[in-house]
Design a protein around this motif. Structure first.
Motif, PDB file in Angstrom:
ATOM      1  N   SER A  62      96.732   2.217 -42.864  1.00 48.64           N
ATOM      2  CA  SER A  62      97.092   2.903 -41.616  1.00 48.64           C
ATOM      3  C   SER A  62      97.213   4.405 -41.796  1.00 48.64           C
ATOM      4  CB  SER A  62      98.357   2.304 -41.000  1.00 48.64           C
ATOM      5  OG  SER A  62      99.396   2.352 -41.931  1.00 48.64           O
ATOM      6  N   LYS A  63      97.168   4.875 -43.057  1.00 47.91           N
ATOM      7  CA  LYS A  63      97.139   6.318 -43.314  1.00 47.91           C
ATOM      8  C   LYS A  63      95.744   6.798 -43.693  1.00 47.91           C
ATOM      9  CE  LYS A  63     101.883   6.765 -45.088  1.00 47.91           C
ATOM     10  NZ  LYS A  63     102.601   6.475 -46.360  1.00 47.91           N
ATOM     11  N   ILE A 128      81.799   9.763 -36.021  1.00 52.72           N
ATOM     12  CA  ILE A 128      83.044   9.965 -35.256  1.00 52.72           C
ATOM     13  C   ILE A 128      82.902   9.357 -33.864  1.00 52.72           C
ATOM     14  CG2 ILE A 128      84.503  11.715 -34.139  1.00 52.72           C
ATOM     15  CD1 ILE A 128      84.011  13.493 -36.632  1.00 52.72           C
ATOM     16  N   GLU A 129      81.779   9.627 -33.229  1.00 55.90           N
ATOM     17  CA  GLU A 129      81.545   9.105 -31.883  1.00 55.90           C
ATOM     18  C   GLU A 129      81.588   7.572 -31.894  1.00 55.90           C
ATOM     19  OE1 GLU A 129      78.028   9.404 -28.526  1.00 55.90           O
ATOM     20  OE2 GLU A 129      77.896  10.649 -30.322  1.00 55.90           O
ATOM     21  N   ARG A 130      80.934   6.965 -32.879  1.00 56.46           N
ATOM     22  CA  ARG A 130      80.906   5.493 -32.971  1.00 56.46           C
ATOM     23  C   ARG A 130      82.303   4.916 -33.160  1.00 56.46           C
ATOM     24  NH1 ARG A 130      76.013   4.281 -37.243  1.00 56.46           N
ATOM     25  NH2 ARG A 130      74.244   4.982 -35.974  1.00 56.46           N
ATOM     26  N   ILE A 131      83.072   5.513 -34.075  1.00 61.83           N
ATOM     27  CA  ILE A 131      84.397   4.953 -34.388  1.00 61.83           C
ATOM     28  C   ILE A 131      85.351   5.101 -33.211  1.00 61.83           C
ATOM     29  CG2 ILE A 131      86.466   5.206 -35.827  1.00 61.83           C
ATOM     30  CD1 ILE A 131      84.447   4.000 -37.517  1.00 61.83           C
ATOM     31  N   LEU A 132      85.313   6.260 -32.553  1.00 56.35           N
ATOM     32  CA  LEU A 132      86.232   6.453 -31.417  1.00 56.35           C
ATOM     33  C   LEU A 132      85.876   5.506 -30.284  1.00 56.35           C
ATOM     34  CD1 LEU A 132      86.792  10.315 -31.501  1.00 56.35           C
ATOM     35  CD2 LEU A 132      88.256   8.487 -32.405  1.00 56.35           C
ATOM     36  N   GLU A 133      84.596   5.243 -30.111  1.00 50.79           N
ATOM     37  CA  GLU A 133      84.161   4.277 -29.107  1.00 50.79           C
ATOM     38  C   GLU A 133      84.647   2.872 -29.497  1.00 50.79           C
ATOM     39  OE1 GLU A 133      82.819   4.784 -26.206  1.00 50.79           O
ATOM     40  OE2 GLU A 133      82.644   2.629 -25.782  1.00 50.79           O
ATOM     41  N   VAL A 141      94.097  -0.391 -36.933  1.00 51.35           N
ATOM     42  CA  VAL A 141      95.155   0.636 -36.916  1.00 51.35           C
ATOM     43  C   VAL A 141      94.636   2.019 -37.318  1.00 51.35           C
ATOM     44  CG1 VAL A 141      97.084  -0.928 -37.320  1.00 51.35           C
ATOM     45  CG2 VAL A 141      95.835   0.012 -39.290  1.00 51.35           C
ATOM     46  N   ASP A 142      93.446   2.037 -37.954  1.00 49.92           N
ATOM     47  CA  ASP A 142      92.930   3.324 -38.460  1.00 49.92           C
ATOM     48  C   ASP A 142      91.814   3.906 -37.585  1.00 49.92           C
ATOM     49  OD1 ASP A 142      91.209   1.248 -39.183  1.00 49.92           O
ATOM     50  OD2 ASP A 142      90.853   2.011 -41.219  1.00 49.92           O
ATOM     51  N   ASP A 143      91.548   3.276 -36.443  1.00 50.98           N
ATOM     52  CA  ASP A 143      90.494   3.782 -35.550  1.00 50.98           C
ATOM     53  C   ASP A 143      91.030   4.750 -34.498  1.00 50.98           C
ATOM     54  OD1 ASP A 143      88.443   2.507 -36.825  1.00 50.98           O
ATOM     55  OD2 ASP A 143      88.090   0.994 -35.276  1.00 50.98           O
ATOM     56  N   ASN A 144      91.718   5.764 -34.937  1.00 52.79           N
ATOM     57  CA  ASN A 144      92.136   6.816 -34.014  1.00 52.79           C
ATOM     58  C   ASN A 144      91.823   8.160 -34.672  1.00 52.79           C
ATOM     59  OD1 ASN A 144      94.613   7.805 -35.567  1.00 52.79           O
ATOM     60  ND2 ASN A 144      95.015   5.613 -35.343  1.00 52.79           N
ATOM     61  N   GLU A 146      93.348  10.867 -35.551  1.00 54.17           N
ATOM     62  CA  GLU A 146      94.156  11.415 -36.639  1.00 54.17           C
ATOM     63  C   GLU A 146      93.835  10.734 -37.979  1.00 54.17           C
ATOM     64  OE1 GLU A 146      98.352  10.847 -36.063  1.00 54.17           O
ATOM     65  OE2 GLU A 146      98.782  11.803 -37.996  1.00 54.17           O
ATOM     66  N   VAL A 147      93.860   9.401 -37.977  1.00 56.56           N
ATOM     67  CA  VAL A 147      93.605   8.683 -39.238  1.00 56.56           C
ATOM     68  C   VAL A 147      92.130   8.810 -39.628  1.00 56.56           C
ATOM     69  CG1 VAL A 147      93.767   6.456 -40.424  1.00 56.56           C
ATOM     70  CG2 VAL A 147      95.486   7.082 -38.738  1.00 56.56           C
ATOM     71  N   LEU A 148      91.273   8.870 -38.617  1.00 53.25           N
ATOM     72  CA  LEU A 148      89.840   9.006 -38.901  1.00 53.25           C
ATOM     73  C   LEU A 148      89.555  10.278 -39.702  1.00 53.25           C
ATOM     74  CD1 LEU A 148      87.076   7.814 -38.570  1.00 53.25           C
ATOM     75  CD2 LEU A 148      86.914   8.859 -36.307  1.00 53.25           C
ATOM     76  N   LEU A 149      90.239  11.365 -39.355  1.00 51.98           N
ATOM     77  CA  LEU A 149      90.056  12.615 -40.100  1.00 51.98           C
ATOM     78  C   LEU A 149      90.408  12.424 -41.569  1.00 51.98           C
ATOM     79  CD1 LEU A 149      91.380  15.331 -37.615  1.00 51.98           C
ATOM     80  CD2 LEU A 149      89.020  14.894 -38.331  1.00 51.98           C
ATOM     81  N   LYS A 150      91.466  11.654 -41.819  1.00 53.92           N
ATOM     82  CA  LYS A 150      91.904  11.369 -43.186  1.00 53.92           C
ATOM     83  C   LYS A 150      90.854  10.514 -43.907  1.00 53.92           C
ATOM     84  CE  LYS A 150      95.009  12.539 -45.944  1.00 53.92           C
ATOM     85  NZ  LYS A 150      96.320  11.937 -46.192  1.00 53.92           N
ATOM     86  N   ARG A 151      90.300   9.531 -43.172  1.00 55.56           N
ATOM     87  CA  ARG A 151      89.270   8.667 -43.772  1.00 55.56           C
ATOM     88  C   ARG A 151      88.061   9.505 -44.181  1.00 55.56           C
ATOM     89  NH1 ARG A 151      88.781   4.453 -39.015  1.00 55.56           N
ATOM     90  NH2 ARG A 151      87.102   3.465 -40.200  1.00 55.56           N
TER      91      ARG A 151
END
Ligand code: UP5
Ligand code: MG
Length: 197
Positions: A62-63, A128-133, A141-144, A146-151
Motif C-alpha cells: 500500500s506504500k 499512468i493513464e492505464r493504471i488510473l483508469e 490499494v496501490d492504484d491511486n 500518490e502510490v503510483l508515483l512511488k511505484r
C-alpha cells in the motif's frame, strides 16, 4: 547426476505496461505453461489470516514499496515446487531488485533455467493513464496517483537496473507495449514459440 531443469521466463515492465494482460493472453492459448504473478501471490498471502507476514506485505504494497525478497521468493518456490518436473514457468513481475535476484539465485537458480526476460517497454504517460483508469474499479490499494508515483520511482531506481542486467547478459527480449493488446500478444507469442513453448 544431471537433473532436468525447470524452464522459466520472467516478465518485467513498469506498472501498467501490460504484464498481467499479456501473460493471461499467452496462457489462454498454452495450457502447458504454469503462470505465477509475484504481485498476485503477495496479494493472496496478505489476505491469508494464517499468514504471519500479511500485515507487513499489506503495509509495503500500500506504500508502493517492495516486499523483502525472502518472502517473495519463498512464495515462488512453494508454487514452483508444487508443479511436476518438466513444467514451464511464466513469472510476472519478478525480479524487482537486486535482492530478489540474489535470493532467487540462492533458493531456485539450481533447479531453474531462465530462458529469457520479456520486457514490456511502455512510455510512462501511457502506463499512468492505464493504471488510473483501472484504479476506478480494480480495488487495488496501490492504484491511486500518490502510490503510483512511488511505484514508478522504485521501478526506475531498482527494477530498470535489473532489466539492464538481463540485457547485458543477452537474456532480454523487448516488446513495444504501447500498441493494441492483440498486436503486442502476437509478437509475445512469437518469442515463446522461439523457445519451443
Ligand atoms: N492494458 C494492458 N495492456 C494494454 C494495451 N496494450 N492497450 C491498452 N490497454 C492495456 O494492465 C494495466 C491496465 O492497462 C489494465 O486495465 C489493462 O486492461 C490495460 P496490466 O496487464 O494489469 O499491467 P501490469 O503491468 O500487470 O500492471 P500492474 O499494475 O499489475 O503492475 P505492477 O508491476 O505495479 O504490479 P505488481 O502486481 O507486479 O506489483 C504490485 C506490488 O507488489 C509492487 O508495487 C510491490 O509492492 C509488490 N511486489 C513486490 O514487492 N515484489 C514482487 O516481486 C512483486 C510485487
Ligand atoms: Mg500485474
Amino acid at each position: 547426476s544431471k537433473k532436468t531443469l525447470k524452464e522459466v521466463v520472467f516478465v518485467l515492465g513498469g506498472p501498467g505496461s501490460g504484464k498481467g494482460t499479456q501473460c493471461e493472453l499467452l496462457i489462454a492459448q498454452n495450457p502447458n505453461i504454469r503462470f505465477f504473478s509475484a504481485g498476485d501471490l503477495l496479494r493472496a498471502e496478505r489476505k491469508d489470516p494464517s499468514s504471519k507476514q500479511g500485515a507487513l506485505i499489506n503495509d509495503l504494497i500500500s506504500k508502493g514499496e517492495f516486499v523483502p525478497a525472502s518472502i517473495t521468493v519463498t512464495l515462488l518456490k512453494n508454487a514452483i515446487d508444487s508443479c511436476p518436473p518438466g513444467s514451464k514457468f511464466l513469472i510476472d513481475g519478478f525480479p524487482r531488485n537486486l535482492d530478489n535476484v540474489r535470493v532467487w539465485d540462492e533458493m531456485l537458480a539450481g533447479e531453474c533455467d531462465v530462458k529469457f526476460c520479456l520486457f514490456l517497454d511502455c512510455p510512462e504517460a501511457v502506463m499512468i493513464e492505464r493504471i488510473l483508469e483501472r484504479g476506478k474499479s480494480s480495488g487495488r490499494v496501490d492504484d491511486n496517483r500518490e502510490v503510483l508515483l512511488k511505484r514508478f520511482k522504485n521501478y526506475e531506481k531498482d527494477t530498470v537496473p535489473i532489466v539492464k542486467r538481463f540485457e547485458a547478459d543477452s537474456k532480454l527480449k523487448k516488446v513495444e507495449a504501447d500498441r493494441p493488446m492483440d498486436v503486442v500478444q502476437k509478437e509475445v507469442k512469437g518469442l515463446f514459440e522461439g523457445i519451443g513453448w
